[in-house]
Design a protein around this motif. Structure first.
Motif, PDB file in Angstrom:
ATOM      1  N   ASP A  60       0.816  -1.209   0.000  1.00  0.00           N
ATOM      2  CA  ASP A  60       0.000   0.000   0.000  1.00  0.00           C
ATOM      3  C   ASP A  60       0.853   1.264   0.000  1.00  0.00           C
ATOM      4  O   ASP A  60       1.819   1.373   0.757  1.00  0.00           O
ATOM      5  N   ASN A  61       0.505   2.166  -0.884  1.00  0.00           N
ATOM      6  CA  ASN A  61       1.149   3.480  -1.015  1.00  0.00           C
ATOM      7  C   ASN A  61       2.552   3.408  -1.612  1.00  0.00           C
ATOM      8  O   ASN A  61       3.265   4.400  -1.640  1.00  0.00           O
ATOM      9  N   ARG A  62       2.965   2.247  -2.077  1.00  0.00           N
ATOM     10  CA  ARG A  62       4.286   2.085  -2.699  1.00  0.00           C
ATOM     11  C   ARG A  62       4.251   2.595  -4.135  1.00  0.00           C
ATOM     12  O   ARG A  62       3.260   2.458  -4.828  1.00  0.00           O
ATOM     13  N   VAL A  63       5.352   3.186  -4.586  1.00  0.00           N
ATOM     14  CA  VAL A  63       5.455   3.702  -5.953  1.00  0.00           C
ATOM     15  C   VAL A  63       6.226   2.697  -6.799  1.00  0.00           C
ATOM     16  O   VAL A  63       7.279   2.207  -6.398  1.00  0.00           O
ATOM     17  N   PHE A  64       5.673   2.408  -7.992  1.00  0.00           N
ATOM     18  CA  PHE A  64       6.274   1.465  -8.932  1.00  0.00           C
ATOM     19  C   PHE A  64       6.572   2.180 -10.244  1.00  0.00           C
ATOM     20  O   PHE A  64       5.967   3.199 -10.562  1.00  0.00           O
ATOM     21  N   ARG A  65       7.474   1.591 -11.027  1.00  0.00           N
ATOM     22  CA  ARG A  65       7.836   2.170 -12.323  1.00  0.00           C
ATOM     23  C   ARG A  65       6.910   1.753 -13.452  1.00  0.00           C
ATOM     24  O   ARG A  65       6.917   2.374 -14.508  1.00  0.00           O
ATOM     25  N   SER A  66       6.140   0.671 -13.237  1.00  0.00           N
ATOM     26  CA  SER A  66       5.273   0.193 -14.316  1.00  0.00           C
ATOM     27  C   SER A  66       4.177  -0.699 -13.767  1.00  0.00           C
ATOM     28  O   SER A  66       4.246  -1.173 -12.629  1.00  0.00           O
ATOM     29  N   LEU A  67       3.196  -0.953 -14.619  1.00  0.00           N
ATOM     30  CA  LEU A  67       2.144  -1.913 -14.299  1.00  0.00           C
ATOM     31  C   LEU A  67       2.767  -3.282 -14.075  1.00  0.00           C
ATOM     32  O   LEU A  67       2.436  -3.984 -13.114  1.00  0.00           O
ATOM     33  N   ALA A  68       3.687  -3.674 -14.945  1.00  0.00           N
ATOM     34  CA  ALA A  68       4.330  -4.988 -14.833  1.00  0.00           C
ATOM     35  C   ALA A  68       5.070  -5.143 -13.503  1.00  0.00           C
ATOM     36  O   ALA A  68       5.007  -6.198 -12.880  1.00  0.00           O
ATOM     37  N   ALA A  69       5.750  -4.108 -13.062  1.00  0.00           N
ATOM     38  CA  ALA A  69       6.461  -4.172 -11.785  1.00  0.00           C
ATOM     39  C   ALA A  69       5.483  -4.338 -10.629  1.00  0.00           C
ATOM     40  O   ALA A  69       5.760  -5.070  -9.665  1.00  0.00           O
ATOM     41  N   THR A  70       4.338  -3.710 -10.721  1.00  0.00           N
ATOM     42  CA  THR A  70       3.316  -3.840  -9.681  1.00  0.00           C
ATOM     43  C   THR A  70       2.770  -5.255  -9.644  1.00  0.00           C
ATOM     44  O   THR A  70       2.656  -5.862  -8.576  1.00  0.00           O
ATOM     45  N   VAL A  71       2.453  -5.789 -10.814  1.00  0.00           N
ATOM     46  CA  VAL A  71       1.914  -7.151 -10.898  1.00  0.00           C
ATOM     47  C   VAL A  71       2.930  -8.155 -10.343  1.00  0.00           C
ATOM     48  O   VAL A  71       2.569  -9.069  -9.599  1.00  0.00           O
ATOM     49  N   ARG A  72       4.206  -7.971 -10.659  1.00  0.00           N
ATOM     50  CA  ARG A  72       5.247  -8.862 -10.121  1.00  0.00           C
ATOM     51  C   ARG A  72       5.280  -8.799  -8.593  1.00  0.00           C
ATOM     52  O   ARG A  72       5.382  -9.817  -7.916  1.00  0.00           O
ATOM     53  N   ALA A  73       5.190  -7.603  -8.046  1.00  0.00           N
ATOM     54  CA  ALA A  73       5.228  -7.446  -6.588  1.00  0.00           C
ATOM     55  C   ALA A  73       4.029  -8.130  -5.939  1.00  0.00           C
ATOM     56  O   ALA A  73       4.169  -8.790  -4.902  1.00  0.00           O
ATOM     57  N   VAL A  74       2.862  -8.000  -6.550  1.00  0.00           N
ATOM     58  CA  VAL A  74       1.664  -8.670  -6.022  1.00  0.00           C
ATOM     59  C   VAL A  74       1.845 -10.175  -6.085  1.00  0.00           C
ATOM     60  O   VAL A  74       1.566 -10.896  -5.120  1.00  0.00           O
ATOM     61  N   ARG A  75       2.336 -10.681  -7.203  1.00  0.00           N
ATOM     62  CA  ARG A  75       2.535 -12.127  -7.363  1.00  0.00           C
ATOM     63  C   ARG A  75       3.612 -12.664  -6.434  1.00  0.00           C
ATOM     64  O   ARG A  75       3.583 -13.827  -6.049  1.00  0.00           O
TER      65      ARG A  75
END
Length: 62
Positions: A38-53
């Motif tokens: 929560d509230n973390r900043v990512f460089r891309s959609l793909a980076a976010t999806v990887r972090a969730v996975r």
């Protein structure tokens, strides 16, 4: 990409990704399973999806 995008995992919505600047996206958790992001900043959609996975797959069930 639009200015905001729902992030889904395990067949359900787990958060919202919002563009905050060029090349930067902030994640807002909508379930306790991903509150660590929560509230973390990512460089891309793909980076976010990887972090969730990368979170424990069992954390995304329930």
């Amino acid at each position: 990409m639009a200015n905001a995008r729902l992030i889904r995992a395990g067949g359900r919505t787990v958060g919202l990704l919002v563009r905050v600047s060029s090349g930067r996206f902030r994640f807002f958790s909508s379930t306790p399973a991903v509150d660590a992001l929560d509230n973390r900043v990512f460089r891309s959609l793909a980076a976010t999806v990887r972090a969730v996975r990368d979170l424990s797959p069992t954390a995304l069930r329930s």
